[in-house]
Design a protein around this motif. Structure first.
Motif, PDB file in Angstrom:
ATOM      1  N   THR A 249      50.427  93.598  47.498  1.00  0.00           N
ATOM      2  CA  THR A 249      50.797  94.310  46.259  1.00  0.00           C
ATOM      3  C   THR A 249      52.396  94.412  46.592  1.00  0.00           C
TER       4      THR A 249
ATOM      5  N   TYR B  82      49.474  91.242  43.455  1.00  0.00           N
ATOM      6  CA  TYR B  82      49.385  92.023  42.630  1.00  0.00           C
ATOM      7  C   TYR B  82      50.883  92.728  42.371  1.00  0.00           C
TER       8      TYR B  82
ATOM      9  N   THR C 153      55.068  96.759  44.886  1.00  0.00           N
ATOM     10  CA  THR C 153      55.277  97.657  44.072  1.00  0.00           C
ATOM     11  C   THR C 153      55.957  98.902  44.564  1.00  0.00           C
TER      12      THR C 153
ATOM     13  N   ASN D  14      44.643 100.764  36.679  1.00  0.00           N
ATOM     14  CA  ASN D  14      45.145  99.678  37.792  1.00  0.00           C
ATOM     15  C   ASN D  14      43.727  99.466  38.633  1.00  0.00           C
TER      16      ASN D  14
ATOM     17  N   GLY E 209      45.894  99.238  46.687  1.00  0.00           N
ATOM     18  CA  GLY E 209      46.167  97.761  47.555  1.00  0.00           C
ATOM     19  C   GLY E 209      45.446  98.128  49.136  1.00  0.00           C
TER      20      GLY E 209
ATOM     21  N   MET F 211      42.081  95.859  39.233  1.00  0.00           N
ATOM     22  CA  MET F 211      41.802  95.446  40.521  1.00  0.00           C
ATOM     23  C   MET F 211      40.521  94.701  40.663  1.00  0.00           C
TER      24      MET F 211
ATOM     25  N   ASN G 287      51.295  95.590  51.588  1.00  0.00           N
ATOM     26  CA  ASN G 287      52.032  95.834  50.712  1.00  0.00           C
ATOM     27  C   ASN G 287      53.405  95.378  51.262  1.00  0.00           C
TER      28      ASN G 287
ATOM     29  N   ILE H   5      49.640 102.626  43.510  1.00  0.00           N
ATOM     30  CA  ILE H   5      49.250 101.332  43.602  1.00  0.00           C
ATOM     31  C   ILE H   5      49.394 100.755  45.075  1.00  0.00           C
ATOM     32  N   LYS H   6      50.336 101.237  45.781  1.00  0.00           N
ATOM     33  CA  LYS H   6      50.203 100.800  47.104  1.00  0.00           C
ATOM     34  C   LYS H   6      48.955 101.316  47.752  1.00  0.00           C
TER      35      LYS H   6
ATOM     36  N   HIS I 290      53.485  94.931  40.204  1.00  0.00           N
ATOM     37  CA  HIS I 290      53.276  96.111  39.334  1.00  0.00           C
ATOM     38  C   HIS I 290      54.729  96.551  39.143  1.00  0.00           C
TER      39      HIS I 290
ATOM     40  N   SER J 173      48.757 105.293  50.761  1.00  0.00           N
ATOM     41  CA  SER J 173      50.094 104.761  50.672  1.00  0.00           C
ATOM     42  C   SER J 173      51.128 104.991  51.676  1.00  0.00           C
TER      43      SER J 173
ATOM     44  N   LEU K 247      44.723  95.016  50.830  1.00  0.00           N
ATOM     45  CA  LEU K 247      45.873  94.123  50.423  1.00  0.00           C
ATOM     46  C   LEU K 247      47.206  94.605  51.420  1.00  0.00           C
TER      47      LEU K 247
END
Length: 393
Positions: free
Chosen positions: A237, A287, A239, A60, A248, A64, A255, A244-245, A289, A82, A253
């Motif tokens: 994001t 994004y 997710t 990932n 981001g 990105m 969340n 992934i968070k 997921h 995250s 990004l």
């Protein structure tokens, strides 16, 4: 211009005898993905560089737009971001799984332990384990351990989802002197967890217990140029997965929290689709997921994997497509890595991807799957180049 990347974690697979030599992507009813492939461009994406582990973190990061060979420092620091844990220059963050093991690793997630139970167990570890580090609760079995000391970066650890069914003692951390402390924490956790009232209750209810911790995926805080600055956009994001968070957050990004999104096969696909469609009004880049196909692959559950792909197509991608037509847009759909149901873990093979939208020329591909995408006009490309193609086709 709106830009969307939709990642069906682990969607790609190998041909299976029970599917007459086809893959789950070839068999699944996914009209939206097929329509995008037929009207856009396809190819294969190498999301995991040679010599690196085929983890969702590496893959990932690549999707990105960050070359993992340059930017990857470990999974732990991504999950730290995250959950709001700030790392100093001396800190090393480990992913901390709650697992079930009795000499061998029975599972890597303690029966997908509930977050409320996991939090109480993490609190007990902080109370009873002697360490200069600290444990932090995350979501379900996915938790965090942070410890100061640069030497911890060099400990050799093993992803637990890759060694299910294998002996615990053969995969304990190795390498530097600091590995001895990490081993001691893992083995000492057994006594604390097995006697905890949370596990006694889980046993009485017929649930799997969290019998020890597994520390892995460690690293220091990464340094990444935010996508928001690179492309001059506002992004988010969607997710349920902490790593992934975290990616981001480092990428600049937001969340978007989605009620009912679990990071498992029981996730609320409809809610993800609804929130994603709504976010297009506010954000230039999404994004999205979905973890479910990967979880089905790890479980070796073919029917659930096909169902997950179909749910992503109908309940997540469908609403996004309904809304995104109001704007000029480009959209990419792909897995991060294959998680074949026969192998039950991640593999390094390139993944099929498609790009559709403004300025994207169509090719002769008529459906979205591993075999058809390999014939596409985009050919084979390094994963971190995808986002540049999406932003500037």
């Amino acid at each position: 211009m709106k830009h969307v990347i939709l990642v069906g974690d682990g969607m790609a697979d190998y041909p299976l005898d029970e599917l007459d030599g086809r893959t789950p992507l070839q068999v699944a009813d996914k009209p939206n993905m097929d329509s995008l492939a037929a009207g856009g461009s396809c190819g294969l994406l190498k999301t995991v560089p040679d010599g690196m582990e085929a983890g969702s973190d590496v893959a990932n990061l690549s999707i990105m737009g960050y070359d993992p060979e340059r930017y990857y420092t470990g999974r732990g620091p991504l999950e730290a971001a995250s959950i709001g844990v700030e790392l100093s220059d001396e800190d090393v963050a480990f992913r901390c799984n709650l697992i079930n093991a009795d000499g061998v690793i029975n599972d890597f997630n303690a029966g997908h332990i509930e977050t409320s139970d996991a939090t109480r167990l993490i609190e007990a570890l902080n109370q009873h384990l002697e360490t200069p580090g600290r444990f932090y609760p995350g979501v379900s079995y996915r938790n965090l351990f942070v410890i100061p000391g640069r030497g911890y970066r060099d400990v050799r650890t093993y992803p637990p989802h890759d060694i299910v069914g294998e002996a615990v003692d053969e995969h304990l951390p190795q390498g530097s002197e600091e590995a001895l402390h990490i081993r001691e924490l893992m083995t000492s956790s057994r006594k604390i967890l097995e006697s905890h009232e949370v596990n006694l209750k889980r046993k009485s209810e017929g649930k799997r217990r969290a019998t020890m911790i597994w520390l892995w995926g460690q690293g220091p805080r990464p340094s990444m140029e935010p996508l928001t600055e690179r492309y001059g956009l506002r992004g988010a994001t969607i997710t349920a997965v902490d790593l992934i968070k975290g990616l981001g957050i480092y990428a600049g990004l937001d969340n978007i929290e989605v009620p009912g999104a679990t990071g498992y096969i029981d996730t609320d696909y409809r809610a993800k689709g609804r929130y994603a469609a709504g976010a297009l009004e506010e954000y230039d880049f999404l994004y999205i997921h979905v973890e479910a196909p990967d979880e089905a692959g790890h479980a070796g559950d073919l029917e659930e994997k096909i169902r997950a792909i179909e749910n992503i197509d109908r309940l997540v991608l469908g609403p996004v497509l309904d809304r995104i037509t109001e704007y000029e847009h480009r959209i990419a759909v792909l897995p991060d890595h294959p998680t074949p149901v026969e192998v039950r873990t991640h593999v390094h093979d390139p993944v099929p991807y498609l790009i559709h939208g403004e300025g994207v020329k169509g090719d002769h591909v008529t459906s979205y799957d591993e075999k058809e995408a390999s014939k596409g006009s985009l050919g084979l490309m390094e994963g971190h180049r995808l986002i540049d193609i999406l932003m500037n086709p």
